[in-house]
Design a protein around this motif. Structure first.
Motif, short mmCIF file in Angstrom:
data_model
loop_
_atom_site.label_atom_id
_atom_site.label_comp_id
_atom_site.label_asym_id
_atom_site.label_seq_id
_atom_site.Cartn_x
_atom_site.Cartn_y
_atom_site.Cartn_z
N GLY A 1 98.38 41.74 -14.84
CA GLY A 1 99.11 40.71 -14.10
C GLY A 1 99.37 39.47 -14.93
N GLY A 2 98.41 39.08 -15.75
CA GLY A 2 98.59 37.91 -16.62
C GLY A 2 99.63 38.15 -17.69
N ILE A 3 99.68 39.37 -18.19
CA ILE A 3 100.67 39.71 -19.22
C ILE A 3 102.07 39.68 -18.62
N VAL A 4 102.22 40.29 -17.46
CA VAL A 4 103.54 40.34 -16.80
C VAL A 4 103.97 38.94 -16.36
N ALA A 5 103.02 38.10 -15.98
CA ALA A 5 103.36 36.73 -15.58
C ALA A 5 103.99 35.96 -16.74
N VAL A 6 103.49 36.17 -17.94
CA VAL A 6 104.08 35.51 -19.12
C VAL A 6 105.47 36.06 -19.39
N TRP A 7 105.67 37.35 -19.16
CA TRP A 7 107.00 37.92 -19.33
C TRP A 7 107.99 37.33 -18.33
N VAL A 8 107.56 37.16 -17.10
CA VAL A 8 108.43 36.56 -16.08
C VAL A 8 108.75 35.11 -16.45
N LEU A 9 107.74 34.38 -16.93
CA LEU A 9 107.97 33.01 -17.38
C LEU A 9 108.99 32.99 -18.52
N ALA A 10 108.89 33.93 -19.43
CA ALA A 10 109.85 34.01 -20.54
C ALA A 10 111.26 34.27 -20.03
N ALA A 11 111.40 35.12 -19.03
CA ALA A 11 112.72 35.40 -18.47
C ALA A 11 113.31 34.16 -17.81
N VAL A 12 112.48 33.42 -17.08
CA VAL A 12 112.95 32.20 -16.43
C VAL A 12 113.36 31.17 -17.48
N ILE A 13 112.55 31.00 -18.52
CA ILE A 13 112.88 30.04 -19.57
C ILE A 13 114.17 30.44 -20.28
N ALA A 14 114.34 31.72 -20.59
CA ALA A 14 115.54 32.18 -21.28
C ALA A 14 116.79 31.96 -20.45
N VAL A 15 116.71 32.21 -19.16
CA VAL A 15 117.88 32.00 -18.29
C VAL A 15 118.20 30.50 -18.19
N VAL A 16 117.19 29.68 -18.04
CA VAL A 16 117.42 28.22 -17.95
C VAL A 16 118.02 27.70 -19.26
N VAL A 17 117.49 28.15 -20.39
CA VAL A 17 118.04 27.73 -21.68
C VAL A 17 119.46 28.25 -21.84
N GLY A 18 119.70 29.47 -21.45
CA GLY A 18 121.04 30.05 -21.57
C GLY A 18 122.07 29.33 -20.73
N ILE A 19 121.65 28.81 -19.59
CA ILE A 19 122.59 28.12 -18.71
C ILE A 19 122.81 26.67 -19.13
N PHE A 20 121.73 25.97 -19.47
CA PHE A 20 121.82 24.53 -19.66
C PHE A 20 121.96 24.07 -21.11
N ALA A 21 121.57 24.88 -22.07
CA ALA A 21 121.66 24.46 -23.48
C ALA A 21 123.03 24.79 -24.04
N THR A 22 123.48 23.94 -24.94
CA THR A 22 124.74 24.22 -25.61
C THR A 22 124.51 25.37 -26.59
N PRO A 23 125.56 26.11 -26.93
CA PRO A 23 125.37 27.24 -27.85
C PRO A 23 124.78 26.85 -29.20
N ASP A 24 125.05 25.63 -29.66
CA ASP A 24 124.50 25.19 -30.95
C ASP A 24 122.99 25.02 -30.89
N TRP A 25 122.46 24.62 -29.75
CA TRP A 25 121.03 24.33 -29.60
C TRP A 25 120.26 25.44 -28.91
N ARG A 26 120.93 26.50 -28.51
CA ARG A 26 120.30 27.56 -27.72
C ARG A 26 119.14 28.23 -28.48
N ALA A 27 119.32 28.55 -29.74
CA ALA A 27 118.26 29.22 -30.51
C ALA A 27 117.05 28.31 -30.68
N ALA A 28 117.27 27.03 -30.89
CA ALA A 28 116.15 26.10 -31.05
C ALA A 28 115.35 25.99 -29.75
N TRP A 29 116.04 25.91 -28.63
CA TRP A 29 115.33 25.80 -27.36
C TRP A 29 114.63 27.09 -26.98
#
Length: 100
Positions: free
Chosen positions: A17-45
């Motif tokens: 459960g702890g491992i999968v929770a980190v994966w879910v957190l990663a998915a949420v962070i990636a979607v938020v970065v993909g939506i709100f970060a500019t393409p130039d800064w996306r890799a850094a974020w």
């Protein structure tokens, strides 16, 4: 056998459960970065987000209280988080290629 009391071992907490929770957190962070970060800064974020997932993986596995397999569980958390973030960022990258 007077005086000999068998103490049952405590049931270990589930670690998947702890491992999968980190994966879910990663998915949420990636979607938020993909939506709100500019393409130039996306890799850094995404790198910053993966660092946050590393800290979350350590914290989650320390909280579980089991020392056996600690390194493997943290590695599974971070590797899975990197794969999840990579797949989602690949999706955002391919979406940026599509004229719209």
């Amino acid at each position: 056998m007077m005086g000999c009391v068998a103490v049952p071992e405590l049931a270990p907490r589930r670690t998947l459960g702890g491992i999968v929770a980190v994966w879910v957190l990663a998915a949420v962070i990636a979607v938020v970065v993909g939506i709100f970060a500019t393409p130039d800064w996306r890799a850094a974020w995404l790198g910053v987000g993966l660092g946050g997932c590393l800290i979350a993986g350590f914290a989650t596995q320390l909280w579980s209280g089991r020392s056996q397999g600690f390194t493997e569980r943290v590695a599974a958390s971070v590797l899975g988080a990197a794969l999840v973030m990579g797949v989602i960022s690949l999706g955002f990258g391919l979406a940026a290629l599509v004229p719209g």
